[in-house]
Design a protein around this motif. Structure first.
Motif, PDB file in Angstrom:
ATOM      1  N   ALA A 187      17.674  22.748  12.012  1.00 35.19           N
ATOM      2  CA  ALA A 187      18.638  23.810  12.264  1.00 35.19           C
ATOM      3  C   ALA A 187      18.996  23.953  13.738  1.00 35.19           C
ATOM      4  O   ALA A 187      20.148  24.233  14.082  1.00 35.19           O
ATOM      5  CB  ALA A 187      18.074  25.133  11.742  1.00 35.19           C
ATOM      6  N   ASN A 188      18.026  23.776  14.622  1.00 38.25           N
ATOM      7  CA  ASN A 188      18.310  23.990  16.044  1.00 38.25           C
ATOM      8  C   ASN A 188      19.253  22.926  16.590  1.00 38.25           C
ATOM      9  O   ASN A 188      20.203  23.235  17.323  1.00 38.25           O
ATOM     10  CB  ASN A 188      17.014  24.027  16.850  1.00 38.25           C
ATOM     11  N   ALA A 189      18.989  21.676  16.239  1.00 33.67           N
ATOM     12  CA  ALA A 189      19.870  20.592  16.686  1.00 33.67           C
ATOM     13  C   ALA A 189      21.267  20.762  16.100  1.00 33.67           C
ATOM     14  O   ALA A 189      22.271  20.498  16.775  1.00 33.67           O
ATOM     15  CB  ALA A 189      19.277  19.244  16.295  1.00 33.67           C
ATOM     16  N   ALA A 190      21.351  21.215  14.848  1.00 31.49           N
ATOM     17  CA  ALA A 190      22.653  21.415  14.215  1.00 31.49           C
ATOM     18  C   ALA A 190      23.428  22.544  14.887  1.00 31.49           C
ATOM     19  O   ALA A 190      24.633  22.426  15.135  1.00 31.49           O
ATOM     20  CB  ALA A 190      22.459  21.721  12.731  1.00 31.49           C
ATOM     21  N   ALA A 191      22.742  23.647  15.192  1.00 30.12           N
ATOM     22  CA  ALA A 191      23.405  24.774  15.853  1.00 30.12           C
ATOM     23  C   ALA A 191      23.937  24.373  17.225  1.00 30.12           C
ATOM     24  O   ALA A 191      25.038  24.766  17.628  1.00 30.12           O
ATOM     25  CB  ALA A 191      22.433  25.937  15.985  1.00 30.12           C
ATOM     26  N   LYS A 192      23.166  23.578  17.920  1.00 29.93           N
ATOM     27  CA  LYS A 192      23.582  23.112  19.244  1.00 29.93           C
ATOM     28  C   LYS A 192      24.771  22.169  19.152  1.00 29.93           C
ATOM     29  O   LYS A 192      25.726  22.274  19.931  1.00 29.93           O
ATOM     30  CB  LYS A 192      22.411  22.413  19.942  1.00 29.93           C
ATOM     31  N   ARG A 193      24.720  21.257  18.204  1.00 27.12           N
ATOM     32  CA  ARG A 193      25.786  20.255  18.055  1.00 27.12           C
ATOM     33  C   ARG A 193      27.107  20.877  17.633  1.00 27.12           C
ATOM     34  O   ARG A 193      28.158  20.598  18.203  1.00 27.12           O
ATOM     35  CB  ARG A 193      25.337  19.207  17.032  1.00 27.12           C
ATOM     36  N   TYR A 194      27.082  21.729  16.634  1.00 23.22           N
ATOM     37  CA  TYR A 194      28.330  22.219  16.051  1.00 23.22           C
ATOM     38  C   TYR A 194      28.837  23.527  16.666  1.00 23.22           C
ATOM     39  O   TYR A 194      30.048  23.785  16.635  1.00 23.22           O
ATOM     40  CB  TYR A 194      28.162  22.406  14.540  1.00 23.22           C
ATOM     41  N   PHE A 195      27.911  24.338  17.218  1.00 16.96           N
ATOM     42  CA  PHE A 195      28.338  25.651  17.703  1.00 16.96           C
ATOM     43  C   PHE A 195      27.846  25.976  19.108  1.00 16.96           C
ATOM     44  O   PHE A 195      28.002  27.111  19.571  1.00 16.96           O
ATOM     45  CB  PHE A 195      27.861  26.739  16.721  1.00 16.96           C
TER      46      PHE A 195
END
Length: 231
Positions: free
Chosen positions: A172-180
């Protein structure tokens, strides 16, 4: 004939012993990861191997964050999108599996899956994405181990930290950083719903995360989140 019978018995015993040892190996890791966070998973290793065939220097994007530092919006969105009976079932959603089977039969191909979050986690931790009967049987065995030894909070915590969210992107953390350009803790409801919609095919949806399908499905999940129960 007697010698052949003895050989068969010994062979069967050896196979049985091997099967027990394999299950004991899986069980040992399940017990370990109940208390210690996985640094990587088998599924991550497979993805990294694929990436390094194209670029030997490739690395995965992944950073573990504890349960309390993951937005409740994301927890609700993922449960609403992937497994709305998560807190109630014991690892398997039999009704959901039946509906998925009927839908696939109607379409004449696999268009829906009935796997729970627990089943997906078992696959991600230890197995490949193949759909062989052996892999599905082993997935079921590991799911039982996880559901027996972990509580629902731990299952969801590990799942949100190891699930794939794009090419070389996990958790989740990597995804939040990448997309938002944020963190797992700062995800807003619409952002969380959009990430949840990506989960069935993240490498496909990352190419166009604001497609008409993604936008429509995100609104559907937003509407379900208020009723999603999380540990």
């Amino acid at each position: 004939m007697k010698s052949l019978g003895k050989w068969l018995k010994r062979s069967l015993f050896a196979l049985l012993l091997l099967a027990v040892l394999v299950q004991a190996w899986y069980l040992g890791w399940v017990v370990w990861w109940k208390y210690f966070d996985p640094g990587t998973t088998h599924f991550m290793a497979l993805r990294l191997e694929d990436l390094r065939q194209k670029n030997p220097q490739a690395e995965l994007k992944h950073q573990w964050v504890p349960y309390q530092k993951i937005s409740d919006h994301l927890k609700r969105a993922v449960v609403a999108a992937e497994d709305d009976k998560f807190v109630d079932h014991e690892g398997f959603d039999w009704e959901g599996m039946q509906k998925a089977l009927e839908k696939n039969q109607k379409k004449g191909k696999v268009v829906a899956g009935g796997s729970t979050i627990s089943q997906q986690l078992a696959k991600n931790l230890f197995l490949s994405a193949s759909k062989t009967p052996w892999r599905k049987a082993q997935e079921a065995a590991i799911t039982v181990m996880i559901e027996t030894l972990w509580d629902k909070r731990r299952i969801l915590e590990v799942y949100l930290n190891v699930v794939e969210w794009g090419e070389g992107l996990f958790g989740a953390n990597a995804a939040a950083k990448r997309y938002f350009a944020g963190t797992a803790a700062t995800l807003r409801p619409e952002q969380a719903a959009r990430l949840a919609v990506m989960l069935p095919a993240p490498r496909k949806f990352e190419k166009n995360p604001y497609s008409p399908y993604m936008n429509d499905r995100t609104q559907v999940i937003l509407g379900r989140m208020a009723n999603a129960e999380v540990p």
